[in-house]
Write an enzyme that holds these catalytic residues in place. Structure first.
Site, PDB file in Angstrom:
ATOM      1  N   HIS A  75      -5.821  33.417   6.173  1.00 32.96           N
ATOM      2  CA  HIS A  75      -5.081  33.008   4.974  1.00 32.96           C
ATOM      3  C   HIS A  75      -4.716  31.527   5.057  1.00 32.96           C
ATOM      4  CE1 HIS A  75      -3.540  37.187   3.475  1.00 32.96           C
ATOM      5  NE2 HIS A  75      -4.834  37.174   3.692  1.00 32.96           N
ATOM      6  N   TYR A 204       6.211  36.133  -0.772  1.00 32.33           N
ATOM      7  CA  TYR A 204       7.620  36.225  -0.375  1.00 32.33           C
ATOM      8  C   TYR A 204       8.435  36.023  -1.650  1.00 32.33           C
ATOM      9  CZ  TYR A 204       6.447  35.569   4.619  1.00 32.33           C
ATOM     10  OH  TYR A 204       5.955  35.703   5.893  1.00 32.33           O
ATOM     11  N   LYS A 299       7.539  35.378  13.047  1.00 33.97           N
ATOM     12  CA  LYS A 299       7.503  34.595  14.282  1.00 33.97           C
ATOM     13  C   LYS A 299       7.599  35.405  15.577  1.00 33.97           C
ATOM     14  CE  LYS A 299       6.524  31.106  12.429  1.00 33.97           C
ATOM     15  NZ  LYS A 299       5.100  30.963  12.541  1.00 33.97           N
ATOM     16  N   TYR A 386       5.276  27.593   9.777  1.00 33.69           N
ATOM     17  CA  TYR A 386       4.654  28.900   9.537  1.00 33.69           C
ATOM     18  C   TYR A 386       3.330  29.031  10.313  1.00 33.69           C
ATOM     19  CZ  TYR A 386       3.867  33.255   7.013  1.00 33.69           C
ATOM     20  OH  TYR A 386       3.694  34.590   6.702  1.00 33.69           O
TER      21      TYR A 386
HETATM   22  P1  FAD Z   1       7.722  44.642  22.727  1.00 34.91           P
HETATM   23  O1  FAD Z   1       6.646  44.722  21.720  1.00 34.91           O
HETATM   24  O2  FAD Z   1       9.040  45.263  22.409  1.00 34.91           O
HETATM   25  O3  FAD Z   1       7.162  45.264  24.071  1.00 34.91           O
HETATM   26  C1  FAD Z   1       7.975  45.619  25.152  1.00 34.91           C
HETATM   27  C2  FAD Z   1       7.359  46.793  25.873  1.00 34.91           C
HETATM   28  O4  FAD Z   1       8.145  47.111  27.015  1.00 34.91           O
HETATM   29  C3  FAD Z   1       7.315  48.035  25.007  1.00 34.91           C
HETATM   30  O5  FAD Z   1       6.012  48.549  24.996  1.00 34.91           O
HETATM   31  C4  FAD Z   1       8.320  48.955  25.655  1.00 34.91           C
HETATM   32  O6  FAD Z   1       7.986  50.324  25.474  1.00 34.91           O
HETATM   33  C5  FAD Z   1       8.243  48.510  27.110  1.00 34.91           C
HETATM   34  N1  FAD Z   1       9.421  48.883  27.914  1.00 34.91           N
HETATM   35  C6  FAD Z   1      10.717  48.909  27.530  1.00 34.91           C
HETATM   36  N2  FAD Z   1      11.490  49.348  28.527  1.00 34.91           N
HETATM   37  C7  FAD Z   1      10.670  49.607  29.576  1.00 34.91           C
HETATM   38  C8  FAD Z   1      10.897  50.117  30.880  1.00 34.91           C
HETATM   39  N3  FAD Z   1      12.113  50.463  31.279  1.00 34.91           N
HETATM   40  N4  FAD Z   1       9.840  50.260  31.707  1.00 34.91           N
HETATM   41  C9  FAD Z   1       8.589  49.944  31.279  1.00 34.91           C
HETATM   42  N5  FAD Z   1       8.335  49.459  30.047  1.00 34.91           N
HETATM   43  C10 FAD Z   1       9.359  49.294  29.200  1.00 34.91           C
HETATM   44  N6  FAD Z   1       7.687  40.592  14.099  1.00 34.91           N
HETATM   45  C11 FAD Z   1       7.062  40.008  13.072  1.00 34.91           C
HETATM   46  O7  FAD Z   1       6.615  38.867  13.254  1.00 34.91           O
HETATM   47  N7  FAD Z   1       6.905  40.697  11.875  1.00 34.91           N
HETATM   48  C12 FAD Z   1       7.373  41.991  11.705  1.00 34.91           C
HETATM   49  O8  FAD Z   1       7.207  42.572  10.632  1.00 34.91           O
HETATM   50  C13 FAD Z   1       8.039  42.609  12.765  1.00 34.91           C
HETATM   51  N8  FAD Z   1       8.512  43.888  12.648  1.00 34.91           N
HETATM   52  C14 FAD Z   1       9.184  44.450  13.717  1.00 34.91           C
HETATM   53  C15 FAD Z   1       9.671  45.767  13.634  1.00 34.91           C
HETATM   54  C16 FAD Z   1      10.369  46.339  14.710  1.00 34.91           C
HETATM   55  C17 FAD Z   1      10.913  47.756  14.597  1.00 34.91           C
HETATM   56  C18 FAD Z   1      10.567  45.589  15.901  1.00 34.91           C
HETATM   57  C19 FAD Z   1      11.338  46.187  17.077  1.00 34.91           C
HETATM   58  C20 FAD Z   1      10.034  44.306  15.980  1.00 34.91           C
HETATM   59  C21 FAD Z   1       9.349  43.725  14.901  1.00 34.91           C
HETATM   60  N9  FAD Z   1       8.797  42.424  14.984  1.00 34.91           N
HETATM   61  C22 FAD Z   1       8.173  41.861  13.951  1.00 34.91           C
HETATM   62  C23 FAD Z   1       8.877  41.630  16.162  1.00 34.91           C
HETATM   63  C24 FAD Z   1       7.614  41.756  17.010  1.00 34.91           C
HETATM   64  O9  FAD Z   1       7.027  43.011  16.829  1.00 34.91           O
HETATM   65  C25 FAD Z   1       8.051  41.509  18.431  1.00 34.91           C
HETATM   66  O10 FAD Z   1       8.525  40.182  18.498  1.00 34.91           O
HETATM   67  C26 FAD Z   1       6.946  41.735  19.459  1.00 34.91           C
HETATM   68  O11 FAD Z   1       6.664  43.105  19.561  1.00 34.91           O
HETATM   69  C27 FAD Z   1       7.395  41.177  20.817  1.00 34.91           C
HETATM   70  O12 FAD Z   1       6.527  41.589  21.807  1.00 34.91           O
HETATM   71  P2  FAD Z   1       7.043  41.886  23.276  1.00 34.91           P
HETATM   72  O13 FAD Z   1       5.828  42.270  24.033  1.00 34.91           O
HETATM   73  O14 FAD Z   1       7.882  40.790  23.723  1.00 34.91           O
HETATM   74  O15 FAD Z   1       8.029  43.137  23.112  1.00 34.91           O
HETATM   75  C1  DHB Z   2       4.373  40.664   7.979  1.00 27.94           C
HETATM   76  C2  DHB Z   2       5.581  40.658   8.609  1.00 27.94           C
HETATM   77  C3  DHB Z   2       6.401  39.567   8.494  1.00 27.94           C
HETATM   78  O1  DHB Z   2       7.587  39.545   9.124  1.00 27.94           O
HETATM   79  C4  DHB Z   2       6.042  38.480   7.721  1.00 27.94           C
HETATM   80  O2  DHB Z   2       6.891  37.440   7.596  1.00 27.94           O
HETATM   81  C5  DHB Z   2       4.827  38.481   7.107  1.00 27.94           C
HETATM   82  C6  DHB Z   2       3.991  39.583   7.230  1.00 27.94           C
HETATM   83  C7  DHB Z   2       3.503  41.850   8.108  1.00 27.94           C
HETATM   84  O3  DHB Z   2       3.907  42.820   8.735  1.00 27.94           O
HETATM   85  O4  DHB Z   2       2.389  41.831   7.570  1.00 27.94           O
END
Ligand code: FAD
Ligand code: DHB
Length: 398
Positions: A75, A204, A299, A386
């Site tokens: 995009h 948005y 982000k 962005y």
């Molecule tokens: P995580 O993806 O949380 O991964 C951490 C991992 O550690 C998980 O698999 C978990 O199961 C594991 N873990 C936890 N505790 C333990 C333990 N004790 N032992 C072993 N493993 C463990 N970001 C966007 O940009 N757009 C979105 O729309 C968006 N929607 C989101 C919706 C939700 C519900 C959440 C929670 C987050 C969302 N985010 C979104 C943020 C984005 O998904 C996260 O920033 C991203 O997943 C970060 O990755 P990470 O690997 O740091 O953490």
């Molecule tokens: C999506 C999530 C976001 O937080 C965003 O700013 C744009 C797109 C998505 O899940 O596609």
């Protein structure tokens, strides 16, 4: 209990942990990777959907981006809208860069496949994960495997990539930790729907009834979000009510929102959170374990990838040259980006969400929206944040 040795212990097979393990493996650095959920669960967890150019470049250059290149949707801009007006911010023209729509579920599947195909294990469904001896040269990662075997692995470094609720951050002594937090008075209701997107690029939308967004996952699957009250429960939102509200908030003359079967629906609270230090002794935090941003601006996942790029770079340097300079500067390099993105996510959130009936706030939001959609300088500022600022890393790109 068996005593074992490995180079890097990684907690969490989310995007941060999986990408770090993959980048390290590219440079011949071994890791033990543990995850408390099942493989099916982590592959199906629907979250983010937009990848910055830098995240895409990193996945592609590390060999985990083949499917992303085939199936990801490039995009070159987004739409910003308020009642009666829809404006495009042209990322290509303003920055020369793009973003890619490609679900977090797909990034996770690709990284799991890359690790498995390279013959490296991921320990899913572990319990009792803990870290000890953090201030020694051999921090220990302990866990119980799915079949009930207790294991302790002595490592050179342990990385907490275990998300906001994982045990790593809280294993840093409380007296050393400082946190900054803001909880927003609203949440996002997100749906996945089996219907072709009604738009070519993300929309948005500011609306007096609350923010709405139209995103997508493919030519057949749409992803949409609605601002709802923090106290709302998912039961209060029937599919019909969701579509009606989305149609109103996203509506503009001459355009209709196509509807279809809803295949997933959930409510996510909105929070900004930063924790420092991101390092304690030989424990390093990456991704959501150290910081959370509200999702407006997409982000979270990209920030997790950026942390890991910097950390992988530092570890490659450590194993190649024996230098700890990169490890010592990890926190400083990571936190600068974290605070920039914390500001951007807060700013996008504040500009687009309604809160209470304060007309002064609404007038300020309108003034800001008109400014970013009419001034090339303001639009460029939004666009460069962005699409993502450059990753200041060396080795992992070579
Ligand atoms: P995580 O993806 O949380 O991964 C951490 C991992 O550690 C998980 O698999 C978990 O199961 C594991 N873990 C936890 N505790 C333990 C333990 N004790 N032992 C072993 N493993 C463990 N970001 C966007 O940009 N757009 C979105 O729309 C968006 N929607 C989101 C919706 C939700 C519900 C959440 C929670 C987050 C969302 N985010 C979104 C943020 C984005 O998904 C996260 O920033 C991203 O997943 C970060 O990755 P990470 O690997 O740091 O953490
Ligand atoms: C999506 C999530 C976001 O937080 C965003 O700013 C744009 C797109 C998505 O899940 O596609």
């Amino acid at each position: 209990m068996s005593a074992e040795r490995n180079q890097v212990g990684i907690i969490g097979a989310g995007p941060a942990g999986l990408l770090l393990a993959h980048l390290l493996a590219q440079h011949g650095i071994e890791s033990v990777l543990v995850e408390n959920r099942s493989q099916e669960y982590v592959q199906a967890r629907i979250r983010a959907g937009v990848l910055e150019q830098g995240t895409v470049d990193l996945l592609v250059s590390s060999g985990a981006g083949d499917r992303l290149q085939r199936e990801g949707l490039e995009h070159g801009g987004i739409y910003l809208q308020w009642p009666g007006e829809r404006h495009r911010i042209d990322f290509h023209e303003l920055t020369g860069k793009s973003v890619w729509v490609y679900g977090q579920t797909e990034v996770v599947k690709d990284l799991i496949a890359a690790r498995t195909q390279a013959g490296h294990e991921i320990h899913f469904e572990v319990s009792d994960t803990s870290v000890t001896d953090l201030e020694t040269d051999t921090p220990k990662l302990s866990f119980t495997t799915a079949d009930g075997t207790a294991r302790t692995v002595a490592c050179d470094v342990v990385v907490g990539a275990d998300g906001f609720h994982g045990p790593s951050r809280t294993s840093i002594p409380q007296a050393r930790r400082q946190t900054w937090e803001r909880t927003y008075p609203y949440s996002w209701l997100g749906i996945l729907a089996k219907v072709a997107p009604s738009t070519d690029e993300l929309i948005y939308a500011w609306h007096p009834q609350g923010f709405a967004m139209h995103s997508m996952r493919s030519s057949e699957v749409s992803r949409l979000y609605l601002q709802v009250d923090s106290s709302d429960s998912i039961e209060a939102w029937s599919d019909d009510r969701i579509w009606e509200e989305l149609s109103t908030r996203l509506g503009i003359e001459g355009w209709t929102l196509d509807t279809g079967p809803v295949t997933d629906k959930s409510i996510t609270p909105m929070r900004s959170f930063v924790s420092s230090p991101m390092r304690h002794g030989r424990l390093f935090l990456a991704g959501d374990a150290a910081h959370i941003v509200p999702p407006t601006g997409a982000k979270g996942l990209n920030l997790a990838a950026a942390d890991v790029a910097v950390l992988a770079d530092a570890l490659v340097e450590y194993y190649r040259d024996g230098s700890e300079a990169g490890l010592d500067s990890y926190e400083e390099r990571a936190l600068q980006r974290v605070w920039r993105k914390t500001h951007f996510s807060w700013w996008m959130t504040s500009m687009l969400h309604t809160s209470g009936d304060d007309d002064f706030d609404r007038q300020l939001q309108m003034a800001q929206l008109r400014y970013v959609t009419s001034s090339p300088a303001a639009a460029t500022s939004l666009a460069e944040n962005y699409v993502g600022l450059p990753l200041a890393v060396r080795s992992v790109h070579q």
